[in-house]
Design a protein around this motif. Sequence first.
Motif, PDB file in Angstrom:
ATOM      1  N   HIS A  49     -17.087   0.433   8.531  1.00 48.17           N
ATOM      2  CA  HIS A  49     -17.416   0.905   7.189  1.00 48.17           C
ATOM      3  C   HIS A  49     -18.106  -0.225   6.431  1.00 48.17           C
ATOM      4  O   HIS A  49     -19.325  -0.221   6.316  1.00 48.17           O
ATOM      5  N   TYR A  50     -17.333  -1.213   5.979  1.00 50.28           N
ATOM      6  CA  TYR A  50     -17.905  -2.310   5.191  1.00 50.28           C
ATOM      7  C   TYR A  50     -18.855  -3.141   6.055  1.00 50.28           C
ATOM      8  O   TYR A  50     -18.457  -3.672   7.082  1.00 50.28           O
ATOM      9  N   LYS A  51     -20.113  -3.182   5.640  1.00 53.87           N
ATOM     10  CA  LYS A  51     -21.153  -3.905   6.363  1.00 53.87           C
ATOM     11  C   LYS A  51     -21.159  -3.508   7.852  1.00 53.87           C
ATOM     12  O   LYS A  51     -21.366  -4.318   8.744  1.00 53.87           O
ATOM     13  N   GLY A  52     -20.947  -2.217   8.057  1.00 50.77           N
ATOM     14  CA  GLY A  52     -20.889  -1.711   9.419  1.00 50.77           C
ATOM     15  C   GLY A  52     -22.187  -1.858  10.184  1.00 50.77           C
ATOM     16  O   GLY A  52     -22.175  -1.904  11.424  1.00 50.77           O
ATOM     17  N   ASP A  53     -23.325  -1.939   9.468  1.00 50.95           N
ATOM     18  CA  ASP A  53     -24.594  -2.111  10.168  1.00 50.95           C
ATOM     19  C   ASP A  53     -24.627  -3.447  10.906  1.00 50.95           C
ATOM     20  O   ASP A  53     -25.219  -3.544  11.991  1.00 50.95           O
ATOM     21  N   GLN A  54     -23.971  -4.476  10.351  1.00 60.09           N
ATOM     22  CA  GLN A  54     -23.931  -5.766  11.031  1.00 60.09           C
ATOM     23  C   GLN A  54     -23.095  -5.688  12.309  1.00 60.09           C
ATOM     24  O   GLN A  54     -23.450  -6.265  13.338  1.00 60.09           O
ATOM     25  N   ILE A  55     -21.985  -4.966  12.234  1.00 57.45           N
ATOM     26  CA  ILE A  55     -21.134  -4.816  13.420  1.00 57.45           C
ATOM     27  C   ILE A  55     -21.864  -4.012  14.488  1.00 57.45           C
ATOM     28  O   ILE A  55     -21.854  -4.361  15.671  1.00 57.45           O
ATOM     29  N   GLU A  69     -17.485   5.222   9.293  1.00 55.75           N
ATOM     30  CA  GLU A  69     -16.697   5.929   8.284  1.00 55.75           C
ATOM     31  C   GLU A  69     -17.418   6.063   6.949  1.00 55.75           C
ATOM     32  O   GLU A  69     -16.790   6.010   5.907  1.00 55.75           O
ATOM     33  N   GLN A  70     -18.685   6.228   6.952  1.00 50.20           N
ATOM     34  CA  GLN A  70     -19.396   6.466   5.691  1.00 50.20           C
ATOM     35  C   GLN A  70     -19.170   7.918   5.252  1.00 50.20           C
ATOM     36  O   GLN A  70     -19.062   8.802   6.098  1.00 50.20           O
ATOM     37  N   PRO A  71     -19.089   8.187   3.945  1.00 46.43           N
ATOM     38  CA  PRO A  71     -19.303   7.244   2.846  1.00 46.43           C
ATOM     39  C   PRO A  71     -18.041   6.564   2.348  1.00 46.43           C
ATOM     40  O   PRO A  71     -18.123   5.679   1.515  1.00 46.43           O
ATOM     41  N   GLU A  72     -16.839   6.985   2.811  1.00 49.51           N
ATOM     42  CA  GLU A  72     -15.616   6.377   2.306  1.00 49.51           C
ATOM     43  C   GLU A  72     -14.769   5.865   3.456  1.00 49.51           C
ATOM     44  O   GLU A  72     -14.720   6.467   4.532  1.00 49.51           O
ATOM     45  N   ASP A 168      -2.958  15.885  13.441  1.00 45.08           N
ATOM     46  CA  ASP A 168      -3.473  17.179  12.973  1.00 45.08           C
ATOM     47  C   ASP A 168      -2.613  17.783  11.875  1.00 45.08           C
ATOM     48  O   ASP A 168      -3.094  18.606  11.095  1.00 45.08           O
ATOM     49  N   ALA A 169      -1.346  17.372  11.795  1.00 46.41           N
ATOM     50  CA  ALA A 169      -0.433  17.956  10.812  1.00 46.41           C
ATOM     51  C   ALA A 169      -0.498  17.264   9.459  1.00 46.41           C
ATOM     52  O   ALA A 169       0.180  17.691   8.516  1.00 46.41           O
ATOM     53  N   ILE A 170      -1.286  16.213   9.338  1.00 49.48           N
ATOM     54  CA  ILE A 170      -1.391  15.478   8.078  1.00 49.48           C
ATOM     55  C   ILE A 170      -2.614  16.002   7.324  1.00 49.48           C
ATOM     56  O   ILE A 170      -3.742  15.882   7.816  1.00 49.48           O
ATOM     57  N   PRO A 171      -2.422  16.595   6.141  1.00 51.32           N
ATOM     58  CA  PRO A 171      -3.535  17.277   5.473  1.00 51.32           C
ATOM     59  C   PRO A 171      -4.546  16.342   4.819  1.00 51.32           C
ATOM     60  O   PRO A 171      -5.705  16.730   4.632  1.00 51.32           O
ATOM     61  N   ASP A 172      -4.149  15.138   4.468  1.00 47.43           N
ATOM     62  CA  ASP A 172      -5.037  14.242   3.727  1.00 47.43           C
ATOM     63  C   ASP A 172      -6.174  13.752   4.614  1.00 47.43           C
ATOM     64  O   ASP A 172      -6.035  13.608   5.827  1.00 47.43           O
ATOM     65  N   LYS A 173      -7.285  13.430   3.967  1.00 46.69           N
ATOM     66  CA  LYS A 173      -8.422  12.850   4.685  1.00 46.69           C
ATOM     67  C   LYS A 173      -8.243  11.350   4.865  1.00 46.69           C
ATOM     68  O   LYS A 173      -8.572  10.790   5.922  1.00 46.69           O
TER      69      LYS A 173
END
Length: 219
Positions: A49-55, A69-72, A168-173
């Motif tokens: 995610h953070y500066k993932g283009d470098q990785i 994991e863009q955008p969050e 799969d049973a956890i509703p949150d993103k």
Amino acid sequence: MLFAAGFGTRMGALTQDCPKPLIHVSGRPLLDHALDLVAGAPRIVVNTHYKGDQIAAYLAGRDILISDEQPEVLDTGGGLRLALPLLGAKTVITTNSDAVWAGPNPVTMLAEAWDPEKMDALAIVIPRDRAVGHKGKGDFLLDADGRIARGPGGIYGGVQILKTGGLDAIPDKVFSLNRLWDRMLADGRMYGLDYPGHWCDVGHPEGIALAERMLQGDV
């Protein structure tokens, strides 16, 4: 699955222009120290995610898949669930990318001790006297059979074997793997394995020099 999506805020200015997994310890990025643990695995996924283009640029040309994991940023649980189609397995090994090890390969240890009949997760636990530079009270207690309970004791080393069906049973993103662990702990199906070597958390600037001394045998 290597977790490499975090912001590295504890590193301060060191991560202003560089993602934490690419910070060097003993002349090599932390990411390569983590990849050493899973060398030979049939499939390796790194989340970013953070500066993932470098990785992604650093890993270009290697047989490694990227879960971006863009955008969050999704935290460990949400990040792992997003990566499941790339991982292609219901039981996976996960590892953090901000620790350095001096001793036997923790992934090999877990694979040899894994018992899917009684375990939903098996985590490496670092005895406090082998956790270089770590000042916390610890995360887990182990009973005589290796079953885990939460409490001040050993420190989670960031490496585990995990069954992913409960995600799969956890509703949150966005959620932590602690949500999945809580269910496994309640069912008595989360286990731990004491690590016989030394381990250093390199999530803060002081950890770099501590890890380098540890790798030189000065612990």
